[in-house]
Design a protein around this motif. Structure first.
Motif, PDB file in Angstrom:
ATOM      1  N   ALA A 149       0.846  -2.616 -12.210  1.00  0.00           N
ATOM      2  CA  ALA A 149      -0.062  -1.567 -12.676  1.00  0.00           C
ATOM      3  C   ALA A 149      -1.080  -2.050 -13.690  1.00  0.00           C
ATOM      4  N   SER A 150      -1.033  -3.315 -14.083  1.00  0.00           N
ATOM      5  CA  SER A 150      -1.895  -3.773 -15.167  1.00  0.00           C
ATOM      6  C   SER A 150      -3.377  -3.716 -14.822  1.00  0.00           C
ATOM      7  N   ALA A 151      -3.690  -3.677 -13.522  1.00  0.00           N
ATOM      8  CA  ALA A 151      -5.104  -3.635 -13.129  1.00  0.00           C
ATOM      9  C   ALA A 151      -5.708  -2.254 -13.235  1.00  0.00           C
ATOM     10  N   ASP A 152      -4.863  -1.234 -13.481  1.00  0.00           N
ATOM     11  CA  ASP A 152      -5.405   0.120 -13.586  1.00  0.00           C
ATOM     12  C   ASP A 152      -6.408   0.155 -14.728  1.00  0.00           C
ATOM     13  N   GLU A 175      -6.808   9.232  -9.081  1.00  0.00           N
ATOM     14  CA  GLU A 175      -6.223   7.902  -9.266  1.00  0.00           C
ATOM     15  C   GLU A 175      -7.258   6.810  -9.000  1.00  0.00           C
ATOM     16  N   SER A 176      -7.158   5.754  -9.768  1.00  0.00           N
ATOM     17  CA  SER A 176      -8.097   4.648  -9.624  1.00  0.00           C
ATOM     18  C   SER A 176      -7.831   3.886  -8.335  1.00  0.00           C
ATOM     19  N   ALA A 177      -8.831   3.140  -7.887  1.00  0.00           N
ATOM     20  CA  ALA A 177      -8.665   2.338  -6.670  1.00  0.00           C
ATOM     21  C   ALA A 177      -7.555   1.311  -6.848  1.00  0.00           C
ATOM     22  N   ALA A 178      -7.434   0.770  -8.048  1.00  0.00           N
ATOM     23  CA  ALA A 178      -6.392  -0.223  -8.297  1.00  0.00           C
ATOM     24  C   ALA A 178      -5.005   0.407  -8.177  1.00  0.00           C
ATOM     25  N   ARG A 179      -4.865   1.612  -8.701  1.00  0.00           N
ATOM     26  CA  ARG A 179      -3.556   2.275  -8.605  1.00  0.00           C
ATOM     27  C   ARG A 179      -3.247   2.616  -7.146  1.00  0.00           C
ATOM     28  N   LEU A 180      -4.215   3.113  -6.433  1.00  0.00           N
ATOM     29  CA  LEU A 180      -3.995   3.487  -5.041  1.00  0.00           C
ATOM     30  C   LEU A 180      -3.641   2.290  -4.174  1.00  0.00           C
ATOM     31  N   ILE A 218       2.679   2.865  -4.861  1.00  0.00           N
ATOM     32  CA  ILE A 218       1.908   4.100  -4.689  1.00  0.00           C
ATOM     33  C   ILE A 218       1.688   4.367  -3.198  1.00  0.00           C
ATOM     34  N   ARG A 219       1.378   3.312  -2.442  1.00  0.00           N
ATOM     35  CA  ARG A 219       1.185   3.506  -0.998  1.00  0.00           C
ATOM     36  C   ARG A 219       2.475   3.978  -0.330  1.00  0.00           C
ATOM     37  N   LEU A 220       3.610   3.404  -0.711  1.00  0.00           N
ATOM     38  CA  LEU A 220       4.898   3.811  -0.149  1.00  0.00           C
ATOM     39  C   LEU A 220       5.209   5.257  -0.518  1.00  0.00           C
ATOM     40  N   ALA A 221       4.972   5.608  -1.775  1.00  0.00           N
ATOM     41  CA  ALA A 221       5.263   6.971  -2.217  1.00  0.00           C
ATOM     42  C   ALA A 221       4.430   7.980  -1.437  1.00  0.00           C
ATOM     43  N   LYS A 222       3.141   7.712  -1.298  1.00  0.00           N
ATOM     44  CA  LYS A 222       2.286   8.645  -0.564  1.00  0.00           C
ATOM     45  C   LYS A 222       2.683   8.721   0.910  1.00  0.00           C
ATOM     46  N   ALA A 223       3.002   7.594   1.516  1.00  0.00           N
ATOM     47  CA  ALA A 223       3.409   7.589   2.916  1.00  0.00           C
ATOM     48  C   ALA A 223       4.734   8.315   3.120  1.00  0.00           C
ATOM     49  N   SER A 224       5.534   8.402   2.055  1.00  0.00           N
ATOM     50  CA  SER A 224       6.826   9.083   2.122  1.00  0.00           C
ATOM     51  C   SER A 224       6.739  10.548   1.734  1.00  0.00           C
ATOM     52  N   GLY A 225       5.536  11.034   1.445  1.00  0.00           N
ATOM     53  CA  GLY A 225       5.363  12.452   1.149  1.00  0.00           C
ATOM     54  C   GLY A 225       5.415  12.811  -0.308  1.00  0.00           C
ATOM     55  N   PRO A 263       9.931  -4.982  -6.019  1.00  0.00           N
ATOM     56  CA  PRO A 263       8.704  -5.161  -5.230  1.00  0.00           C
ATOM     57  C   PRO A 263       9.002  -5.577  -3.789  1.00  0.00           C
ATOM     58  N   GLN A 264      10.027  -6.422  -3.605  1.00  0.00           N
ATOM     59  CA  GLN A 264      10.386  -6.843  -2.251  1.00  0.00           C
ATOM     60  C   GLN A 264      10.901  -5.660  -1.434  1.00  0.00           C
ATOM     61  N   ALA A 265      11.696  -4.791  -2.084  1.00  0.00           N
ATOM     62  CA  ALA A 265      12.213  -3.612  -1.383  1.00  0.00           C
ATOM     63  C   ALA A 265      11.085  -2.665  -0.995  1.00  0.00           C
ATOM     64  N   VAL A 266      10.081  -2.556  -1.856  1.00  0.00           N
ATOM     65  CA  VAL A 266       8.932  -1.704  -1.539  1.00  0.00           C
ATOM     66  C   VAL A 266       8.232  -2.219  -0.286  1.00  0.00           C
TER      67      VAL A 266
END
Length: 759
Positions: free
Chosen positions: A18-21, A31-36, A41-48, A82-85
């Motif tokens: 998250a340091s690039a936010d 949300e910033s492009a870096a956060r997205l 964040i991508r996994l969370a959104k894809a999971s609803g 991170p690997q699990a994500v």
């Protein structure tokens, strides 16, 4: 290592990304492009999951990594490293590639429905559609899409309203390579539930003619000499008839009557039921059961003696003892059950059991375990150690089959009495009759959660809401949320059956926390109500279910949309014919959260709404005007600010309301200057303002009719206050009985105001 520690360490590892936010949360609205771009964040959104939101005060808030990881875990999605994500993202994408069609499809009656099939456009596709009544539907085509290389199934606009089953089979050589585990190489099959609903819930003809009004009553609080210490379905039937004939009311909203525990200790809150599928049997009136009239003299004397042992409590204005009432009533009901039934009545009972299906057996089994093995908390671990299919549970049912059958019988009797109440309401002239209240969820150790754990999220998450200006710490309601993936995979059957069962004996249903059909605030165990995350739900599917069931019943849906509710939600509800909720004490101009800011004029209220002066979470209006809420919150040590500040805000709020009433011509300035001397006049003026709103439905609280000042419920408390146990009493503290309440001059006066007959 505890779950909290594990999630905390995982969050720290993933948070390094998250340091690039760039922007701070205080200055941005999205949300910033870096956060997205972050994998979590991508996994969370894809999971609803929603990874940010705007709160009630308009503040942009990002969900913490810690909360996202914990909520994903509750959905069986591993984001612990991170690997699990990365692996979870790959798993999710592979699952989507393998799915031939979505498990739930929502259509609109009178319009074509298009479904893209996840296969090659030249695949050999076979489709069959079975309608809800078992017949086949053949008006469909499968054609290549102009916009992709996948075929599109188009259902004709004559698909009837209801729940239908779509089966598609695809044969293609490519699929054999893609799905080597298929039962038959090269063949893929998908099944989906089609929820084909009206685009909009029709407004009943009687409500189209003019706006209709009704009473809000805490049913348990209104008793008669025939009651057993608490209000019951017999009292409800009497109140509905009298409200219609003596006051001209068209509906009565009551507290939720979902099922509770089978034996004490009983949960007093009707908003924390053990099951939403079945009814609260503690409200049964034994004397109204047909078999009571045919009891032997000896047995009837025993039943009457049990009634007499608690009947004196009906005259008491002190908090009701719900456990004592049930401890007397339950053995009386068992005496009636043991006396037997006629062949005709036995046949009706059998028909009820068959219609209720396996969920009734599951509920009765849970009740049996509860009674024999004890309440499923504390030292009694059966809830966690035994499933409904456990041999020990089956043996228990066999050994105590009479008790199992008794619990099924109680549900039948409760359903008969609630149905009789609704029938009496409509026969007495009510346009809608009974308006039932649907709680947000169920008890985490209740029947629904035990018998069918797959329906709920795992991992100890509970439902609540984030901080708002009503509760600065947020709220945790302690209820496990429905798993949206389960709902989707099963065509929302559990939700369909629950809604259908409510409309079997109601003309309208109020949905508590309507936002829950769109998103629910999931709170991971140990993180606190502030640190949760919104999980998204398929509101189109659930609104479709409500539309089908309400249309079939000729009824209405009211959504409680107070608090943190985005504007788009209210817009969708209005488009679908769901009424919102407008409360005078909350209706400030521009929806301001600030006490003392001006209140809206009646012309600014929504037409598509149920408008009222107050709610069950506030003191009655007479109490609110005299600052009972200030006194009570100080007494219970619930204030997070000096009492002087809270009292000043309450005074500013009251002053703003008096200003609105004076400005709109409902009271004079002299009345506004001396509130304590004009309580009834002001209460009636506030209700008169309701009648000048465009709202389709108007509501008066029965406590406001009799002049009660005590709160039925003080949010933020449990044992500190007698929530949901306060009997109905007048301004002098005298108990008001169900057979006399609608004859009281004060109630008659308020009813005249609601009918538009004010002087």
């Amino acid at each position: 290592m505890t779950d909290e520690q594990s999630n905390g360490n995982a969050a720290a590892a993933v948070a390094k990304e998250a340091s690039a936010d760039g922007e701070t949360q205080s200055s941005q609205r999205t949300e910033s492009a870096a956060r997205l771009a972050r994998p979590l964040i991508r996994l969370a959104k894809a999971s609803g999951l929603a990874t940010s939101f705007i709160d009630q005060l308009g503040t942009y808030t990002e969900i913490s990594d810690e909360a996202l990881i914990a909520v994903l875990k509750a959905l069986n999605v591993d984001a612990s490293t991170p690997q699990a994500v990365t692996q979870s993202i790959e798993n999710l994408e592979a699952s989507e590639r393998a799915q031939l069609l979505p498990p739930t499809i929502v259509g609109v009656v009178g319009k074509q429905t298009r479904v893209e099939l996840n296969c090659a456009s030249d695949a050999d596709v076979n489709v069959s559609i079975t309608l809800e009544d078992g017949s086949a539907f053949t008006d469909f085509t499968v054609l290549p899409s102009f916009n992709s290389d996948r075929p599109v199934l188009t259902l004709g606009d004559d698909l009837p309203m209801g729940y239908h089953t779509l089966t598609a089979t695809v044969v293609t050589p490519d699929d054999a390579a893609a799905t080597p585990t298929a039962a038959v190489p090269g063949i893929r099959t998908g099944t989906a539930t089609i929820i084909n609903a009206p685009e909009r819930i029709p407004v009943p003809e009687a409500v189209q003619e003019r706006h209709r009004w009704g009473w809000m009553a805490q049913m348990y609080s209104v008793r008669s000499h025939e009651s057993w210490g608490i209000g019951d379905y017999g009292d409800l039937q009497r109140m509905l008839a009298d409200a219609a004939r003596k006051t001209g009311a068209d509906f009565m909203l009551i507290n939720p009557i979902h099922a509770g525990a089978p034996i004490p200790p009983l949960e007093p809150s009707p908003y924390l039921p053990e099951s939403r599928r079945f009814l609260n049997v503690t409200y049964i009136r034994p004397q109204d059961i047909p078999e009571y009239a045919t009891l032997s003299a000896e047995t009837r004397a025993k039943v009457d003696a049990l009634h007499d042992s608690v009947a004196y409590r009906n005259e008491e204005s002190t908090p009701m003892d719900i456990n004592a009432a049930w401890e007397a009533k339950r053995p009386a009901l068992r005496l009636i059950f043991d006396a037997g039934r006629s062949a005709e009545r036995e046949q009706q009972f059998e028909a009820f059991k068959a219609a209720a299906g396996p969920d009734l057996d599951s509920f009765a089994t849970w009740c049996l375990c509860f009674e024999v093995w004890g309440a499923p908390w504390g030292e009694n671990r059966w809830f966690f150690e035994k499933t409904i299919d456990d041999p020990a549970v089956r043996e228990l049912v066999a050994a105590h089959y009479d008790l199992f059958e008794f619990n099924r019988w109680l549900q039948w009797i409760a359903a008969e009495q609630v149905t009789a109440a609704q029938q009496t309401a409509t026969e007495s002239g009510m346009a809608l009759g009974l308006m039932q209240d649907m709680a947000v969820g169920v008890h985490g150790l209740g029947a629904d959660a035990w018998a069918n754990p797959e329906r709920f999220a795992t991992g100890g998450v509970t439902v609540g809401c984030p901080p708002d200006f009503y509760n600065q710490q947020g709220q945790d309601w302690g209820q496990p949320p429905f798993n949206p993936r389960y709902l989707e995979a099963t065509g929302y059957r559990v939700y369909r059956e629950m809604v259908h069962s409510m409309y079997e004996h109601a003309g309208a249903v109020r949905i508590d926390h309507m936002l829950g059909l769109f998103r629910l605030w999931w709170i991971p165990q140990g993180l606190g109500a502030r640190n949760g995350a919104y999980v998204m739900y398929n509101h189109e599917a659930m609104l479709g279910v409500l539309a089908i069931e309400a249309t079939r019943a000729g009824g209405m849906v009211v959504g409680e949309d107070l608090g943190t509710v985005p504007d788009y939600v209210r817009q969708i509800l209005a488009e679908r014919g769901v009424l919102g909720t407008d409360v005078e004490w909350f209706s400030r101009e521009n929806d301001s959260p600030n006490a003392g800011d001006p209140y809206k004029g009646p012309e600014e209220y929504r037409k598509q709404a149920l408008a009222s002066v107050t709610t069950h979470d506030l003191p009655p209006t007479a109490g609110y005007l005299t600052f009972e809420h200030v006194k009570l919150r100080e007494q219970l040590h619930l204030l997070s600010e000096p009492v002087e500040e809270f009292a000043a805000s309450a005074l500013a709020e009251r002053t703003a309301m008096m200003n609105r009433l004076v400005e709109s011509g409902y009271i004079s300035q002299s009345v506004a200057d001396d509130v304590p001397a004009h309580i009834q006049e002001i209460v009636e003026a506030m209700h008169a303002m309701l009648t000048d709103t465009p709202s389709l439905l108007l509501q008066a609280a029965l406590v406001d009719g009799v002049g009660e000042t005590r709160s039925q419920n003080q949010p933020g408390t449990s044992s500190e206050y007698s929530n949901w146990r306060v009997p109905l009493a007048d301004e002098d503290g005298h108990v008001v009985l169900s057979n006399e309440v609608f004859d009281l001059p004060r109630v008659q006066s308020l009813a005249a105001v609601m009918r538009g007959e004010r002087q």
